[in-house]
Motif scaffolding. Structure first.
Motif, PDB file in Angstrom:
ATOM      1  N   HIS A   1     -66.888 -44.028 -81.232  1.00 38.32           N
ATOM      2  CA  HIS A   1     -66.507 -43.423 -79.807  1.00 38.32           C
ATOM      3  C   HIS A   1     -65.409 -42.526 -79.641  1.00 38.32           C
ATOM      4  O   HIS A   1     -65.471 -41.454 -79.276  1.00 38.32           O
ATOM      5  CB  HIS A   1     -66.509 -44.629 -78.896  1.00 38.32           C
ATOM      6  CG  HIS A   1     -66.241 -44.196 -77.528  1.00 38.32           C
ATOM      7  ND1 HIS A   1     -65.106 -44.339 -76.736  1.00 38.32           N
ATOM      8  CD2 HIS A   1     -67.145 -43.902 -76.529  1.00 38.32           C
ATOM      9  CE1 HIS A   1     -65.154 -43.938 -75.605  1.00 38.32           C
ATOM     10  NE2 HIS A   1     -66.448 -43.646 -75.387  1.00 38.32           N
ATOM     11  N   GLN A   2     -64.399 -43.031 -80.597  1.00 32.50           N
ATOM     12  CA  GLN A   2     -63.066 -42.183 -80.507  1.00 32.50           C
ATOM     13  C   GLN A   2     -63.269 -40.720 -81.056  1.00 32.50           C
ATOM     14  O   GLN A   2     -62.725 -39.912 -80.791  1.00 32.50           O
ATOM     15  CB  GLN A   2     -61.949 -43.116 -81.460  1.00 32.50           C
ATOM     16  CG  GLN A   2     -60.684 -42.478 -81.582  1.00 32.50           C
ATOM     17  CD  GLN A   2     -60.065 -42.177 -80.168  1.00 32.50           C
ATOM     18  OE1 GLN A   2     -60.352 -43.026 -79.261  1.00 32.50           O
ATOM     19  NE2 GLN A   2     -58.910 -41.442 -80.074  1.00 32.50           N
ATOM     20  N   PHE A   3     -64.294 -40.782 -82.195  1.00 30.92           N
ATOM     21  CA  PHE A   3     -64.566 -39.685 -82.891  1.00 30.92           C
ATOM     22  C   PHE A   3     -65.596 -38.818 -82.091  1.00 30.92           C
ATOM     23  O   PHE A   3     -66.161 -37.914 -82.944  1.00 30.92           O
ATOM     24  CB  PHE A   3     -64.553 -39.891 -84.489  1.00 30.92           C
ATOM     25  CG  PHE A   3     -63.389 -39.990 -85.136  1.00 30.92           C
ATOM     26  CD1 PHE A   3     -62.857 -39.360 -85.799  1.00 30.92           C
ATOM     27  CD2 PHE A   3     -62.902 -41.268 -85.046  1.00 30.92           C
ATOM     28  CE1 PHE A   3     -61.773 -39.526 -86.702  1.00 30.92           C
ATOM     29  CE2 PHE A   3     -61.727 -41.654 -85.802  1.00 30.92           C
ATOM     30  CZ  PHE A   3     -60.919 -40.553 -86.532  1.00 30.92           C
ATOM     31  N   HIS A   4     -66.208 -39.123 -81.315  1.00 28.89           N
ATOM     32  CA  HIS A   4     -67.233 -38.733 -80.348  1.00 28.89           C
ATOM     33  C   HIS A   4     -68.551 -38.547 -81.397  1.00 28.89           C
ATOM     34  O   HIS A   4     -69.146 -37.484 -81.301  1.00 28.89           O
ATOM     35  CB  HIS A   4     -66.673 -37.110 -80.058  1.00 28.89           C
ATOM     36  CG  HIS A   4     -65.473 -37.240 -79.282  1.00 28.89           C
ATOM     37  ND1 HIS A   4     -65.616 -37.910 -77.824  1.00 28.89           N
ATOM     38  CD2 HIS A   4     -64.407 -36.839 -79.425  1.00 28.89           C
ATOM     39  CE1 HIS A   4     -64.243 -37.543 -77.457  1.00 28.89           C
ATOM     40  NE2 HIS A   4     -63.638 -37.203 -78.222  1.00 28.89           N
ATOM     41  N   VAL A   5     -68.691 -39.598 -82.034  1.00 28.46           N
ATOM     42  CA  VAL A   5     -70.022 -39.737 -82.900  1.00 28.46           C
ATOM     43  C   VAL A   5     -70.882 -40.514 -82.076  1.00 28.46           C
ATOM     44  O   VAL A   5     -70.733 -41.645 -81.582  1.00 28.46           O
ATOM     45  CB  VAL A   5     -69.699 -40.176 -84.259  1.00 28.46           C
ATOM     46  CG1 VAL A   5     -70.900 -40.453 -84.927  1.00 28.46           C
ATOM     47  CG2 VAL A   5     -68.581 -39.526 -85.039  1.00 28.46           C
ATOM     48  N   PRO A   6     -71.913 -40.103 -81.802  1.00 20.68           N
ATOM     49  CA  PRO A   6     -73.073 -41.164 -81.075  1.00 20.68           C
ATOM     50  C   PRO A   6     -73.371 -42.471 -81.815  1.00 20.68           C
ATOM     51  O   PRO A   6     -73.571 -42.501 -82.776  1.00 20.68           O
ATOM     52  CB  PRO A   6     -74.239 -40.320 -80.927  1.00 20.68           C
ATOM     53  CG  PRO A   6     -74.221 -38.936 -81.661  1.00 20.68           C
ATOM     54  CD  PRO A   6     -72.968 -38.919 -82.170  1.00 20.68           C
ATOM     55  N   VAL A   7     -73.386 -43.525 -80.761  1.00 22.89           N
ATOM     56  CA  VAL A   7     -73.780 -44.698 -81.551  1.00 22.89           C
ATOM     57  C   VAL A   7     -75.067 -45.110 -80.851  1.00 22.89           C
ATOM     58  O   VAL A   7     -75.318 -45.300 -79.761  1.00 22.89           O
ATOM     59  CB  VAL A   7     -72.789 -45.786 -81.095  1.00 22.89           C
ATOM     60  CG1 VAL A   7     -73.136 -47.229 -81.404  1.00 22.89           C
ATOM     61  CG2 VAL A   7     -71.379 -45.435 -81.399  1.00 22.89           C
ATOM     62  N   LEU A   8     -76.208 -45.385 -81.854  1.00 19.04           N
ATOM     63  CA  LEU A   8     -77.280 -45.735 -81.433  1.00 19.04           C
ATOM     64  C   LEU A   8     -77.426 -47.432 -81.792  1.00 19.04           C
ATOM     65  O   LEU A   8     -77.476 -47.651 -82.891  1.00 19.04           O
ATOM     66  CB  LEU A   8     -78.478 -44.978 -82.079  1.00 19.04           C
ATOM     67  CG  LEU A   8     -78.402 -43.368 -81.753  1.00 19.04           C
ATOM     68  CD1 LEU A   8     -77.766 -42.660 -82.857  1.00 19.04           C
ATOM     69  CD2 LEU A   8     -79.505 -42.682 -81.516  1.00 19.04           C
ATOM     70  N   VAL A   9     -77.950 -48.182 -80.881  1.00 18.01           N
ATOM     71  CA  VAL A   9     -78.094 -49.387 -81.144  1.00 18.01           C
ATOM     72  C   VAL A   9     -79.594 -49.880 -81.550  1.00 18.01           C
ATOM     73  O   VAL A   9     -80.246 -49.280 -80.330  1.00 18.01           O
ATOM     74  CB  VAL A   9     -77.440 -50.474 -80.216  1.00 18.01           C
ATOM     75  CG1 VAL A   9     -77.635 -51.689 -80.370  1.00 18.01           C
ATOM     76  CG2 VAL A   9     -75.838 -50.415 -80.170  1.00 18.01           C
TER      77      VAL A   9
END
Lengths: 443, 591
Positions: free
Chosen positions: B491-499
């Motif tokens: 999140h800090q690096f603005h990378v999308p997180v897909l769960v």
């Protein structure tokens, strides 16, 4: 002489093989090495300081090259250079002062007429001193007329030394070396006692029933926590083990032995536990002038988690460990009289440290064997001899960069500081001329 | 026989919400429709129902009328089906589904035909019915006093519903056709539903979990437990509410009891032991193993002869026993809790009249269907969704080892997409190594690192794929410990997180931190560092009373770190989780 060289070589090999670990140990060893180097160095009669500085610079360069990531080496070299300059300066001023006491004492008004032949040495010395001294109203006032003189203190300083030395040789020939060694001894002393100075402040920051989290291990942190414990504060400590070196285990054992309630958690559980933590206290590998921290790997994650839960993130750092000068570039401070252009003009190799992503450039990748058994994955690892691109890479960095906005407080041997203040300490410890130790290699 | 009816007359009042919540039926149909080759699309008629139907006065006495004829009829129907029993499970299932005429979405006309004669049938077996009635009343009273077992069963209206319904099995989809064919029945049922909704909602609130710092309850639980557990000597203060046991002792203890543990079926026992040793781990694997063990035990189940009528059908009790045994081996995951709830509902909803063998067959096929639809097919759909999110040149990061994520990577690899995988691992389980081994074996280019280096590696990552143990209804992702850190850094690096998470793992519960509920692993696993004998500072950690080791198993990832949750119902934002839980979560959708 030969034994000094062998000492230096031995130390270089140790550095290259990464046998020396921990910024404090490295710093101490470096200082001791430089001390013996200086004591055995034969100095010419004229321009002693200049010769000494050049000699130390040459050794320092080698040392820094041996392990560029161990920033403490470079810092100690700079500290020693700074000491030499200061000692030389004080000798010079004393000598000049002896010659013309009146001029020295009330020359505030006269200095702007620096052309006066009798006063030139004193004037330049004063100007040089003003850059070293912590700023006061007086120095600020002094500074203004000198704006042109300040940028080149090294050259003029050298000249002044030459002049002043020619004036009175005998009194200073032995004195300079002696003074420098004294001062280096003091520095070594400082390095070994800086824990205590930091630990003394523990009670001000830790109070009853707090829960403190730390990651990995650091002598300073251990002392800090134990100092608070000794003052009858009872608090609990969570220790994240700090993979892949698991220094946290040793720390936990020591803390528990000293009677602190200690809980070891995995690094992955940091986020889970941080909501119950009152303060994060960690050690640093090096502190940058902008207040950023180069810290053992994993601390950026901890700092982010702490920020998320508004937990203070406190970094314990001691003077010389701190502040690799090149990151001064960030602050671009006028009083340090060094600018990016200047650095670039020197073709300085340290310029890649410009911190757009310091964790990559200032980092060191350790052996994959700390993470994976070679035997287990030997068929897919690239050992440098296989053909084609390997399927498997193992990344094992040693350090993290924690940006200044994640750090709440630095506790140093000179007290607590905001990250934004760190650059200011530079002036206390280093001379602006020594920021670039490697000038010679590139020019 | 009659005894078996007792549990099932507790019928799901949620069913009746179907009328009120029109979207349910089509929603169910559309996404999962293609998933089930065996079932035709469910009746969409539910949609057309209006909640304004005039409720007819409900007379309890007259309610009895339809019930008995129906049972009579069903009994008549039973024999042929019993003969069929040898047939394939699917068959049996659809047959049993058809009888109620609703579940499988058989054409409504058929249902009507079936039910029309039913109501006109003469009353039979008056005596038995009266008996049954009495029984039911007694049971109801008993049940009402006891707390429900977590599923949304409402007891009060159960008799009404059951009688009105006349086909307790698959009540879930019962209402629509019924309302069509006999308004009076529907209306009465509806009224029951109406009354129940509020109460029912309250019951929906998940039970407070057992708190292990509550000494009374711990004592009680100890008396019941099969496995003798020694409590850990040095417990972490913060986690006193969670069970903390000595880990080394349990396995030996259990093994020695292998031939003595009467109440536990061997299959369940085996699975329990494998849970205990960590042989089976991962939400899906554990859930499937457990369900299959239950299948085994159901196959071997027979009603007891030496008991009275009521006690004869003790399958639910047995299952409860198994479950508590499994809990003693390792605390259940939320997904397993959901599966167990499903199974219990199925048992409770078995028609009273079903023969034992049929009931068993029906349960077995239900479990099979659950595994197939909720886990295996769901995974396939998730993979299908997720693969669309992988582009050439991507660097995908995953943490630990998730079966779905692995399938996604392999599928994308088979599709010929060019990407690299970063596997982040952590102590003490090093699950990532297995994943690394499997992916490298398949020719996927991998980078392996440990969790501390996450900030270092995140620069080059373009997507983060994470598995989950559960998704809670406030959007919190409850997963392997460390997931939260990974998501935070991403999140800090603005990378999308897909769960990636199957919908059966969603749960109504909410949780804000990782401390209120968690699972504690073996602390000794932290003291030992595999492959590093020189790190042995903690070998004798138990000798120091100031030192504790804490081995958390899960953590809770705040919803704002999650960009998207991929379920079989589609790709949703974390804020939509409660919607899925509400609309798809109840038992009425398990089938």
């Amino acid at each position: 002489m030969p034994d000094v060289n062998s000492l230096v070589n031995e130390f270089l090999i140790k550095l290259k093989k990464r046998k020396i670990e921990g910024s404090k140990a490295t710093a101490k060893l470096t200082a001791e090495l430089l001390r013996s180097f200086i004591s055995q160095k034969r100095l010419p009669h004229t321009n002693q300081a200049g010769a000494l500085i050049d000699a130390v610079k040459a050794v320092g360069e080698e040392l820094i090259d041996a392990n560029p990531v161990e920033l403490a080496v470079g810092n100690i070299v700079r500290r020693v250079l700074h000491i030499i300059r200061e000692e030389d300066l004080s000798l010079t001023t004393a000598a000049v002062g002896g010659l013309s006491l009146s001029a020295e004492s009330d020359n505030e008004d006269d200095v702007d007429q620096g052309d006066h032949p009798a006063l030139s040495a004193a004037a330049v010395a004063a100007a040089a001193r003003s850059t070293l001294r912590p700023p006061s109203l007086q120095t600020l006032l002094e500074d203004m007329p000198h704006s042109t003189a300040v940028p080149q203190p090294s050259s003029s300083g050298g000249d002044s030394e030459g002049k002043s030395k020619s004036a009175d040789k005998n009194s200073m020939t032995r004195k300079l070396k002696h003074n420098v060694i004294e001062a280096v001894n003091e520095l070594i002393q400082d390095i070994s006692t800086c824990h205590e100075l930091i630990a003394e402040q523990a009670v001000e920051h830790i109070h009853q029933n707090e829960v403190i989290l730390t990651l990995g291990s650091s002598r300073t942190v251990t002392e800090f926590l134990c100092a608070a414990k000794e003052k009858k504060r009872s608090f609990r400590v969570f220790v994240a083990e700090g993979a892949p070196r698991y220094q946290g285990h040793a720390l936990a054992k020591e803390l528990a032995a000293r009677g602190l309630q200690t809980t070891v958690i995995t690094d992955s559980a940091v986020f889970a536990m941080i909501s119950r933590v009152n303060m994060v206290i960690v050690g640093a590998h090096a502190v940058m002038a902008n207040g950023g921290v180069i810290a053992p790997v994993g601390l950026n994650m901890v700092a982010l988690a702490a920020q998320r839960h508004a937990v203070p993130f406190v970094v314990l750092a001691w003077g010389s460990q701190v502040l690799p000068c090149y990151v001064v570039l960030l602050c671009n401070q006028a009083e340090l009289t060094i600018s990016i252009e200047k650095m670039l003009a020197y073709g300085n190799i340290l310029c890649p440290l410009y911190p757009h992503n310091p964790e990559v450039l200032l980092n060191e990748l350790k052996s994959p064997s700390e993470l994976l058994d070679f035997g287990e994955f030997s068929d897919c690892l690239d050992f440098g001899c296989g053909s084609g691109s390997p399927l498997l890479h193992v990344v094992n960095p040693a350090f993290d960069y924690v940006p200044p906005n994640l750090v709440s407080l630095f506790i140093t041997d000179t007290g607590g500081h905001n990250p934004s203040y760190m650059y200011r300490l530079l002036a206390d410890y280093y001379s602006a001329d020594d920021l670039v130790v490697r000038r010679r290699s590139t020019s | 026989m009659d005894a078996r009816r007792v549990p099932r007359n507790v019928t799901d009042p949620k069913v009746r919400q179907v009328g009120f919540f029109a979207p349910v039926a089509p929603l169910d149909g559309s996404p999962s429709g293609p998933l089930r080759p065996t079932t035709p699309s469910p009746p969409v008629s539910g949609n057309s129902l209006s909640p304004v139907m005039i409720p007819l006065p409900r007379h309890l006495s007259s309610d009895n009328a339809p019930l008995s004829p129906l049972t009579g009829r069903r009994r008549r129907l039973l024999p042929p089906r019993g003969a069929d029993k040898a047939a394939v499970k699917q068959n049996t299932h659809s047959a049993s589904g058809l009888t109620p005429g609703v579940t499988d979405g058989g054409p409504p006309s058929e249902v009507q035909k079936e039910q029309a004669p039913v109501s006109s049938l003469p009353l039979k077996e008056k005596t038995t019915k009266a008996e049954r009635r009495a029984l039911q009343e007694a049971q109801r009273a008993a049940k009402a006093s006891a707390t429900a077992d977590g599923s949304k069963k409402s007891v009060g209206a159960s008799a009404v519903v059951t009688s009105a319904n006349a086909n307790p099995k698959k009540v879930a989809k019962a209402p629509p056709p019924q309302k069509k064919d006999s308004s009076s029945v529907a209306a009465s049922e509806k009224r029951g539903g109406d009354r129940q909704t509020d109460k029912d909602r309250k019951k929906d609130v998940p039970h407070p979990r057992m708190q292990f710092d509550d000494e009374d309850r711990v004592e009680k639980a100890k008396k019941r437990s099969v496995v003798k557990q020694t409590e850990a000597r040095y417990r972490v203060e913060l986690f006193r509410h969670l069970p903390q046991y000595e880990h080394g002792t349990r396995l030996a203890d259990l093994e020695s009891k292998f031939f003595q543990l009467d109440p536990v079926h061997p299959a369940v026992y085996k699975v329990g032991l494998r849970f205990l040793t960590g042989d089976i781990s991962g939400g899906n694997a554990r859930c499937i193993a457990m369900l299959q063990a239950f299948q085994e035990s159901i196959k071997d189940y027979s009603t007891r002869r030496d008991k009275t009528l009521i006690e004869k059908w003790d399958l639910p009790a047995k299952i409860n026993g198994y479950v508590s045994f499994l809990i003693e081996c390792r605390p259940l995951s939320i997904s397993m809790g959901n599966a167990i709830r499903f199974l219990k509902t199925q048992i409770a909803e078995l028609p009273l009249t079903m023969s034992e063998s049929e009931a068993k067959a029906s349960l077995l096929s239900d479990i099979d269907r659950f595994i197939n639809e909720k886990i295996i097919l769901a995974d396939k759909v998730i993979v299908g969704h997720a693969v669309t999110k992988i582009r050439d040149g991507d660097v995908l990061l995953t943490y630990g080892s998730s079966s779905v994520v692995e399938m996604i990577f392999l599928c994308a690899h088979e599709l010929g997409k060019q990407f690299r995988v970063v596997i982040v691992d952590s102590r003490p389980k090093f699950e990532g190594r297995m994943l690394l081994r499997r992916l490298v074996g398949k020719g996927v280019s991998c980078t392996y690192t440990h969790i501390n280096a996450i900030s270092y590696i995140m620069h080059e990552v373009t997507r983060v794929f994470l598995g989950a143990s559960s998704v809670l209804s406030n959007g919190t992702v409850y997963s392997r410990v460390g997931t939260a850190s990974v998501a935070m850094v991403a999140h800090q690096f603005h990378v999308p997180v897909l769960v990636c998470c199957e919908a059966y793992k969603f749960h109504k519960r909410v949780q804000l931190d990782s401390i209120c509920f968690n699972e504690l692993g073996d602390p000794d696993a932290i003291a030992r560092v595999s492959g590093k004998e020189d790190i042995n500072y903690l070998d004798d950690w138990t000798s120091s009373e100031n030192l504790q080791l804490l081995n958390l198993t899960y953590d809770a990832t705040p919803s704002d770190y999650t960009s998207m949750i991929i379920t079989e119902y589609g790709m949703i934002p974390p804020t939509s989780v409660p919607v899925i839980v509400q609309e798809y979560g109840g038992e009425h959708l398990w089938i």
